[in-house]
Design an enzyme around this catalytic site. Sequence first.
Site, PDB file in Angstrom:
ATOM      1  N   TYR A 164      22.013  49.616  10.102  1.00 11.48           N
ATOM      2  CA  TYR A 164      23.177  48.737  10.163  1.00 11.48           C
ATOM      3  C   TYR A 164      24.451  49.482  10.575  1.00 11.48           C
ATOM      4  O   TYR A 164      25.216  49.003  11.395  1.00 11.48           O
ATOM      5  CB  TYR A 164      23.395  48.047   8.817  1.00 11.48           C
ATOM      6  CG  TYR A 164      22.322  47.010   8.538  1.00 11.48           C
ATOM      7  CD1 TYR A 164      22.431  45.736   9.063  1.00 11.48           C
ATOM      8  CD2 TYR A 164      21.183  47.327   7.812  1.00 11.48           C
ATOM      9  CE1 TYR A 164      21.440  44.777   8.849  1.00 11.48           C
ATOM     10  CE2 TYR A 164      20.184  46.376   7.596  1.00 11.48           C
ATOM     11  CZ  TYR A 164      20.322  45.104   8.126  1.00 11.48           C
ATOM     12  OH  TYR A 164      19.346  44.165   7.932  1.00 11.48           O
TER      13      TYR A 164
ATOM     14  N   ASN B 136      15.554  50.385   9.131  1.00 14.37           N
ATOM     15  CA  ASN B 136      16.594  49.371   8.984  1.00 14.37           C
ATOM     16  C   ASN B 136      17.913  50.060   9.274  1.00 14.37           C
ATOM     17  O   ASN B 136      18.334  50.942   8.526  1.00 14.37           O
ATOM     18  CB  ASN B 136      16.618  48.803   7.568  1.00 14.37           C
ATOM     19  CG  ASN B 136      15.337  48.046   7.226  1.00 14.37           C
ATOM     20  OD1 ASN B 136      14.471  47.864   8.083  1.00 14.37           O
ATOM     21  ND2 ASN B 136      15.218  47.603   5.996  1.00 14.37           N
TER      22      ASN B 136
ATOM     23  N   ARG C 190       8.251  39.574  10.348  1.00  8.02           N
ATOM     24  CA  ARG C 190       8.162  40.396   9.152  1.00  8.02           C
ATOM     25  C   ARG C 190       8.688  39.583   7.979  1.00  8.02           C
ATOM     26  O   ARG C 190       9.827  39.124   8.006  1.00  8.02           O
ATOM     27  CB  ARG C 190       8.985  41.676   9.337  1.00  8.02           C
ATOM     28  CG  ARG C 190       9.126  42.500   8.079  1.00  8.02           C
ATOM     29  CD  ARG C 190       9.896  43.796   8.330  1.00  8.02           C
ATOM     30  NE  ARG C 190      10.106  44.500   7.079  1.00  8.02           N
ATOM     31  CZ  ARG C 190      11.282  44.637   6.468  1.00  8.02           C
ATOM     32  NH1 ARG C 190      12.377  44.147   7.005  1.00  8.02           N
ATOM     33  NH2 ARG C 190      11.372  45.271   5.328  1.00  8.02           N
TER      34      ARG C 190
ATOM     35  N   GLU D 283      14.771  46.149  10.795  1.00  8.85           N
ATOM     36  CA  GLU D 283      15.958  45.333  10.544  1.00  8.85           C
ATOM     37  C   GLU D 283      17.125  45.881  11.342  1.00  8.85           C
ATOM     38  O   GLU D 283      17.371  47.088  11.345  1.00  8.85           O
ATOM     39  CB  GLU D 283      16.371  45.351   9.058  1.00  8.85           C
ATOM     40  CG  GLU D 283      15.470  44.577   8.157  1.00  8.85           C
ATOM     41  CD  GLU D 283      15.959  44.586   6.711  1.00  8.85           C
ATOM     42  OE1 GLU D 283      17.176  44.749   6.475  1.00  8.85           O
ATOM     43  OE2 GLU D 283      15.102  44.435   5.823  1.00  8.85           O
TER      44      GLU D 283
ATOM     45  N   HIS E  77       9.888  43.699  -1.450  1.00 10.56           N
ATOM     46  CA  HIS E  77      11.280  43.605  -1.018  1.00 10.56           C
ATOM     47  C   HIS E  77      12.104  43.211  -2.247  1.00 10.56           C
ATOM     48  O   HIS E  77      12.722  42.152  -2.293  1.00 10.56           O
ATOM     49  CB  HIS E  77      11.424  42.614   0.138  1.00 10.56           C
ATOM     50  CG  HIS E  77      12.643  42.832   0.996  1.00 10.56           C
ATOM     51  ND1 HIS E  77      12.591  43.017   2.360  1.00 10.56           N
ATOM     52  CD2 HIS E  77      13.959  42.893   0.672  1.00 10.56           C
ATOM     53  CE1 HIS E  77      13.821  43.170   2.840  1.00 10.56           C
ATOM     54  NE2 HIS E  77      14.674  43.095   1.831  1.00 10.56           N
TER      55      HIS E  77
ATOM     56  N   GLU F 239      13.203  49.787   1.764  1.00 13.61           N
ATOM     57  CA  GLU F 239      14.441  50.456   1.369  1.00 13.61           C
ATOM     58  C   GLU F 239      14.446  50.949  -0.074  1.00 13.61           C
ATOM     59  O   GLU F 239      15.231  50.465  -0.904  1.00 13.61           O
ATOM     60  CB  GLU F 239      15.646  49.529   1.597  1.00 13.61           C
ATOM     61  CG  GLU F 239      15.811  49.099   3.044  1.00 13.61           C
ATOM     62  CD  GLU F 239      17.122  48.373   3.294  1.00 13.61           C
ATOM     63  OE1 GLU F 239      17.826  48.043   2.326  1.00 13.61           O
ATOM     64  OE2 GLU F 239      17.447  48.157   4.475  1.00 13.61           O
TER      65      GLU F 239
HETATM   66  C1  FCB Z   1      19.018  45.220   4.014  1.00 10.50           C
HETATM   67  C2  FCB Z   1      18.003  44.405   3.256  1.00 10.50           C
HETATM   68  C3  FCB Z   1      17.922  42.979   3.698  1.00 10.50           C
HETATM   69  C4  FCB Z   1      19.287  42.388   4.010  1.00 10.50           C
HETATM   70  C5  FCB Z   1      20.068  43.294   4.904  1.00 10.50           C
HETATM   71  C6  FCB Z   1      21.412  42.770   5.273  1.00 10.50           C
HETATM   72  O1  FCB Z   1      19.428  46.294   3.223  1.00 10.50           O
HETATM   73  O2  FCB Z   1      16.723  44.991   3.400  1.00 10.50           O
HETATM   74  O3  FCB Z   1      17.249  42.261   2.699  1.00 10.50           O
HETATM   75  O4  FCB Z   1      19.949  42.084   2.859  1.00 10.50           O
HETATM   76  O5  FCB Z   1      20.207  44.549   4.328  1.00 10.50           O
END
Ligand code: FCB
Length: 806
Positions: free
Chosen positions: A312, A310, A86, A376, A130, A175
């Site tokens: 985290y 995405n 990607r 992500e 992006h 995002e």
């Molecule tokens: C996300 C972004 C990516 C990267 C990660 C850590 O929010 O999409 O570009 O910075 O975080």
Amino acid sequence: MTATSISSRGETLAFPPGFIWGAATAAYQIEGAAHVDGRGASVWDTFSHTPGRIADGHTGDVACDHYHRYADDVRLMAELGLRAYRFSIAWPRIQPAGSGPVNAEGLDFYDRLVDELLAADIVPYPTLYHWDLPQALEDLGGWTARDTAYRFADYARIVHDRLGDRVGTWMTVNEPWVAAVLGYGIGVHAPGRASAAEAFRASHHLLLAHGLSARVLREGGAREIALTLNLAPVLTPAQLSDPDLPVSAEDAEAVDRVDCLINRQFLDPVLRGEYPRPTLEIMDRIGGLEHIRDGDLATINQPVDLLGINYYTPCVVRSAPGEPANAAYPGTEDIRFSGAHAPTTAMGWAIVPTGLTQVLTRLSRDYPEVGLLVTENGAAFDDLVDGDRVHDTDRTAFFEGHLRAAHAAIEAGADLRGFLVWSLLDNFEWAEGYHKRFGIVHVDFETQRRLPKDSALWYREVIRHNGLRRERARRPTLEAVAARAGVSRSTVSRVINGEDTVSDEFRAIVMNAVDELGYVPNSAARSLVTRRTDSIALVVSGPAAAASADAGADDPAFSVTLRSVVRELEEAGKRVTLMLADSQDGRTRVERYAASGYVDGVVLVSGHSSDPLPAALVRTGVPVVVLGRPVAAHTPYADVDDAGGAAAAVAHLLARGRRRIAAIAGPPDSLASRARLEGYREALRDTGYRSIIAVGDLTLASGADAMRQLLRDDPALDAVFVAGDPMAIGALRALAESGRRVPEDVAVVGFGDVATASYTVPALTTVRTPGTEQGRTAARLLLRHLAGGPASSAILPTELVVREST
Ligand code: FCB
């Protein structure tokens, strides 16, 4: 002999056939070549060249120089076994002014990249946006201007016309929450504007851009259309430990309001064609709704095939009347955002793999039509290059945890199609510049040398096996002995059990294999089927062991906790062996015992900052759950919220009008004591009142001594927070001796709520820790992990019990 089939059987956590494995990047973060081949300026060029915006003034001018090195990078991807890549397309390379003339050289670059990927058998997953908006469009209002969405659809058509014959899946925007809120709402990302109203307008126009471009792509014949959202489970601190815990009506409202801002503000328009009511109300209050025109929601609600997730870290909130709104979440008055009390990455983001399971299962439940792709997931850590290796075990553990979490979601019915790690390369991490490294490949930004980290090598194996090894590499198994000896498993079992139905000749062959492999025949003899010993060690290490040996009376809560571990494990049919490791010998014994496979797992009570046992046990590969503070990164644990409890105690003293609040802390090498002291300091931090601290060793006598000391240092103190009930009882004694009245002159709060706390005179206000619950939770976490579930952690809330001493 069947040696080969044996080693793989039952050992992988297999993902569905055809699961998409890959990595992700974004144009501005890796390409560099900012002024090459006709590329126009983007908001990120302007922003990164504005002094003070990016750590150390870093810019994306050169980045990983991927624009020139793309062919080598694709080769590297192939070597790592990636099946999907990607990447994002830089709008200002395609249309330098954001609209109008097309720059052929820009299109040519992506054309070459796609061909190179296809030649390497890697599926291209381009993202059209992006975050690198052409600066010329920003000058006309950027995403706050409706027209930008229409220009985006034009740009999408141009790119699709060129690549659509070779690219099947198209991702529109990445995002929108981050682009709108960090870029327009709080200004820490480009273009650096700070207005909540503008952020809501920008969000809506980003969604409109998604809808308009999705329509264009579909008309052009795109096979699959996707967009990528940053999603997070929104939880209270208590739910973080147990998502099924009931929450109060106020907390439920707080959770829902934040969920409506971060998740449903995007999910609902795209997948249901409507904004959630709470989001609309907040938008209306903050900037009005004029920018949402008739028909917009129908446009946004184009059919999408795939949702990119995405993930985290989770979002932790609770109701807190009087709390001002969080700037990144306008409309969140009366809500407190907190960290997740878990190990963190170098970004300071709490590592909570179960959050991914929650996000995925929720999506499949609430939006069952759309397929899911993790676009992500990854972590920054402070990597060290060691020759030509980077031993990034933290990152591997991070991915392993999240893959297990993803697998658990699939098992629970989530339609997850693939997993793309963030990121292929260390790169320009936006406001953090090059300081935060997310790559599975290390990049030396001086020389542009690429060096696959250990996590990349590990990932290659995951891809090759389409999954993870289910269990640690165990000591040699019964099967391995059978394979080596060339006999059946039952023959081995009979030999080991001393049955005389096996001929001497075969007995000798089997025993030979046993010796050669160093096989320890306990578990096999017990269970041919499960390869489990069904035994768990409950290990009490370091000072905790010493304390339990001689200060049992001082800490009855401790034995309650241990008993609940044992009860829970026994109820699950496990045998529990209690082991004390209060000396070097003891530690070695425990380590050997665990390593030689006599137990399936360990519940470890440690809590001492310099205790070497946790790390040693983790190295043996045996599953470990720590009861207390995590001592080694990524070891799952069940802890109580010591810091939160201490802060609540001090807040209570402040609310009662106390101003000179001292603390009696526990031994500084106890992690729980440290956390309690932190909570005390934290609660005083913004008040301007100074902290006054004495240290005890958790015993009653040391509490009395510390109290005397404090009274000498500050005879006018009016309250004391004591990090343990026995010490608090000692403090009460010293106060009585000195003629102080409790609580009139000095208020006292303890910690632990031991049985005697309610019998002191006056009865002690204290912080109750959920000992039984903690023991039970530790046991359950281990059992769940042994059953193949993710290795997760829990932090249990404490409760202030107000009695007469305050
Ligand atoms: C996300 C972004 C990516 C990267 C990660 C850590 O929010 O999409 O570009 O910075 O975080």
